[in-house]
Design a protein around this motif. Structure first.
Motif, PDB file in Angstrom:
ATOM      1  N   UNK A   1      10.237  12.058   2.725  1.00 18.38           N
ATOM      2  CA  UNK A   1      12.381  12.604   4.158  1.00 18.38           C
ATOM      3  C   UNK A   1      11.657  13.574   4.611  1.00 18.38           C
ATOM      4  N   UNK A   2      11.154  14.608   4.580  1.00 20.37           N
ATOM      5  CA  UNK A   2      11.518  15.854   5.261  1.00 20.37           C
ATOM      6  C   UNK A   2      10.879  15.918   5.899  1.00 20.37           C
ATOM      7  N   UNK A   3       9.872  15.164   6.250  1.00 18.52           N
ATOM      8  CA  UNK A   3       8.831  15.547   7.561  1.00 18.52           C
ATOM      9  C   UNK A   3       8.606  13.831   8.150  1.00 18.52           C
ATOM     10  N   UNK A   4       9.851  12.969   7.842  1.00 16.07           N
ATOM     11  CA  UNK A   4       9.957  11.736   8.793  1.00 16.07           C
ATOM     12  C   UNK A   4       9.006  10.779   8.879  1.00 16.07           C
ATOM     13  N   UNK A   5       8.308  10.996   8.100  1.00 12.24           N
ATOM     14  CA  UNK A   5       7.090   9.251   7.642  1.00 12.24           C
ATOM     15  C   UNK A   5       6.820   8.925   6.745  1.00 12.24           C
ATOM     16  N   UNK A   6       6.904   7.993   6.664  1.00 18.98           N
ATOM     17  CA  UNK A   6       5.800   7.201   5.641  1.00 18.98           C
ATOM     18  C   UNK A   6       4.070   6.915   5.645  1.00 18.98           C
ATOM     19  N   UNK A   7       3.290   7.358   4.329  1.00 17.96           N
ATOM     20  CA  UNK A   7       1.937   7.357   4.315  1.00 17.96           C
ATOM     21  C   UNK A   7       2.136   5.759   3.673  1.00 17.96           C
ATOM     22  N   UNK A   8       1.859   4.369   4.680  1.00 15.18           N
ATOM     23  CA  UNK A   8       0.691   3.257   4.112  1.00 15.18           C
ATOM     24  C   UNK A   8      -0.711   3.215   4.173  1.00 15.18           C
TER      25      UNK A   8
ATOM     26  N   UNK B   1      16.889   6.151   5.668  1.00 20.29           N
ATOM     27  CA  UNK B   1      16.913   5.660   4.757  1.00 20.29           C
ATOM     28  C   UNK B   1      16.726   3.656   4.813  1.00 20.29           C
ATOM     29  N   UNK B   2      17.381   3.256   5.340  1.00 17.43           N
ATOM     30  CA  UNK B   2      17.334   1.993   5.659  1.00 17.43           C
ATOM     31  C   UNK B   2      16.034   1.364   6.210  1.00 17.43           C
ATOM     32  N   UNK B   3      15.979   2.534   7.136  1.00 20.24           N
ATOM     33  CA  UNK B   3      14.082   2.147   7.888  1.00 20.24           C
ATOM     34  C   UNK B   3      12.949   2.892   6.917  1.00 20.24           C
ATOM     35  N   UNK B   4      13.033   3.273   6.424  1.00 23.03           N
ATOM     36  CA  UNK B   4      12.139   3.534   4.748  1.00 23.03           C
ATOM     37  C   UNK B   4      12.496   2.370   4.287  1.00 23.03           C
ATOM     38  N   UNK B   5      13.086   1.329   3.624  1.00 20.29           N
ATOM     39  CA  UNK B   5      13.394   0.809   2.909  1.00 20.29           C
ATOM     40  C   UNK B   5      12.320  -0.703   3.725  1.00 20.29           C
ATOM     41  N   UNK B   6      13.086  -0.595   4.842  1.00 19.57           N
ATOM     42  CA  UNK B   6      12.375  -2.000   5.252  1.00 19.57           C
ATOM     43  C   UNK B   6      10.509  -1.605   5.789  1.00 19.57           C
ATOM     44  N   UNK B   7      10.332  -0.330   5.853  1.00 17.36           N
ATOM     45  CA  UNK B   7       9.013  -0.359   6.258  1.00 17.36           C
ATOM     46  C   UNK B   7       8.365  -0.896   4.354  1.00 17.36           C
TER      47      UNK B   7
END
Length: 400
Positions: A256-263, A235-241
């Motif tokens: 969260x379920x698949x472990x990535x963010x789409x930018x 969660x903290x890493x996603x907030x940073x990204x």
């Protein structure tokens, strides 16, 4: 055995093992394949079909490797790497090509040298995972296996953005690997050495604004990329990204379920997001290691709550500082636009609108996530202090 016979062996093995979750079912399928070496070619061909099916469901090479590494073991990563390189015969897009180059840079992944039963078990475990990959948002309609669609071209006379160089891709992959090892080790000295090596790599390859300035201009349509958000403390890493994306005129959506963010954003901005996010993670890991060493010197043991609070505070404070910098940049752009008959601001505004529309098209429904588990005051204070000192390599510290 005839071709029909080998096909029948693979069919029977799949029927026995791929659609059931039990170890007994897996053993039954692996036993059938282990007893019939002539079925290996057909088994590999089916693997290529599973990979091609993943492309049709929106996955890209880096995505597949990431989920296999997250869910299975190194042997499965090697197997899927070989399948991806063997299957991909269509002309790829630049980002797709960079992902394949990253795989090749690791060396040709060969099947593991082990007994046949262990080998066929690993293959079936991999195919189980590939078979059950869900459909995700397709980021590139020119990717292999996806329908072709017209693309908006760039301005006349302007070249398309070139893919990231092989060396840059390898460096980013190596830096992330060092960070993962630093996070996983239970030995403080090893963690500090790994973090220091990651920082050294960041400096050596000059991951800074000059690298971005060398890029060619992109087309008028925003693109998208997926960036891994790995455990722990996702969660903290996603907030940073998310903060880094916003500061670079992009938007991030976390799966969260698949472990990535789409930018989502324009190509030079996407690269800026990936580089800055990686740099800030390097600095966060190094600072957290030092802070923990000081805590241990004072008699306190390493704790999960300390790290979780540290990273949450780091992400929150970095977000504030990046927002301040972004606002200053917007004001400077406004002043520059006024001096140049207002040509720049309409372009930036149009790009912002294009990014928002692309996000809405890809993700019509999203929800917000709240940061939880922040309960260590020392971790929070030291994480915020580390964020105040954070900088991108070869740039001055972010201004408060």
């Amino acid at each position: 055995m005839s071709t029909t016979g080998t096909t029948r062996t693979v069919d029977r093995a799949f029927e026995a093992s791929l659609y059931a979750d039990s170890d007994a079912a897996l053993d039954a399928g692996a036993s059938l394949l282990a007893a019939d070496p002539s079925a290996d070619a057909e088994l590999a061909r089916r693997g290529g079909e599973f990979v091609a099916s993943a492309w049709r469901r929106g996955w890209q090479p880096a995505d597949v490797v990431r989920i296999v590494r997250r869910e299975l073991d190194d042997v499965h990563v090697r197997l899927v790497g070989r399948l991806i390189l063997d299957e991909n015969r269509q002309p790829p897009t630049p980002r797709w090509a960079a992902q394949l180059d990253s795989l090749r840079a690791l060396g040709a992944p060969e099947p593991p040298r082990t007994d046949r039963f262990s080998y066929t078990t690993a293959v079936l475990e991999l195919y189980r995972l590939l078979l059950r990959l869900p459909a995700i948002e397709p980021l590139d309609t020119d990717a292999p296996g996806t329908p072709r669609a017209p693309r908006t071209s760039g301005a006349p006379g302007k070249p398309a953005a070139r893919p990231r160089a092989d060396g840059e891709t390898r460096v980013l992959s190596r830096i992330r690997g060092l960070l993962a090892k630093a996070e996983a080790t239970g030995f403080p000295e090893e963690a500090e050495a790994l973090s220091a090596k990651a920082q050294e790599l960041m400096a050596r390859y000059s991951i800074d604004e000059a690298l971005l300035a060398a890029r060619s201009p992109d087309a008028n349509t925003p693109g998208a990329c997926r960036i891994g958000v790995d455990p722990p403390y996702e969660t903290a890493k996603a907030v940073l990204l998310d903060a880094v994306a916003g500061a670079n005129r992009c938007q991030a959506v976390w799966n969260e379920a698949l472990g990535f963010s789409t930018v989502v954003g324009f190509e030079p901005d996407l690269e800026a997001v990936e580089l800055l996010y990686t740099s800030l993670l390097v600095q966060a890991t190094a600072a957290m290691t030092r802070a923990e060493a000081a805590q241990r010197a004072g008699g306190r043991k390493r704790t999960k709550t300390f790290r979780q609070s540290f990273l949450a505070a780091y992400a929150h404070r970095i977000g504030d500082r990046l927002a301040t910098v972004a606002e200053e940049q917007r004001q400077q752009a406004a002043a520059g636009a006024a001096a140049s008959e207002g040509e720049l601001l309409p372009v930036l505004a149009a790009r912002d609108v294009a990014v928002r529309e692309q996000v809405t098209r890809l993700f019509p429904e999203t929800v917000t996530t709240r940061v939880r588990g922040v309960s260590d005051a020392a971790g929070w204070q030291q994480g915020a202090a580390a964020a105040d000192q954070a900088q991108v390599t070869a740039r001055p510290p972010l201004e408060r």
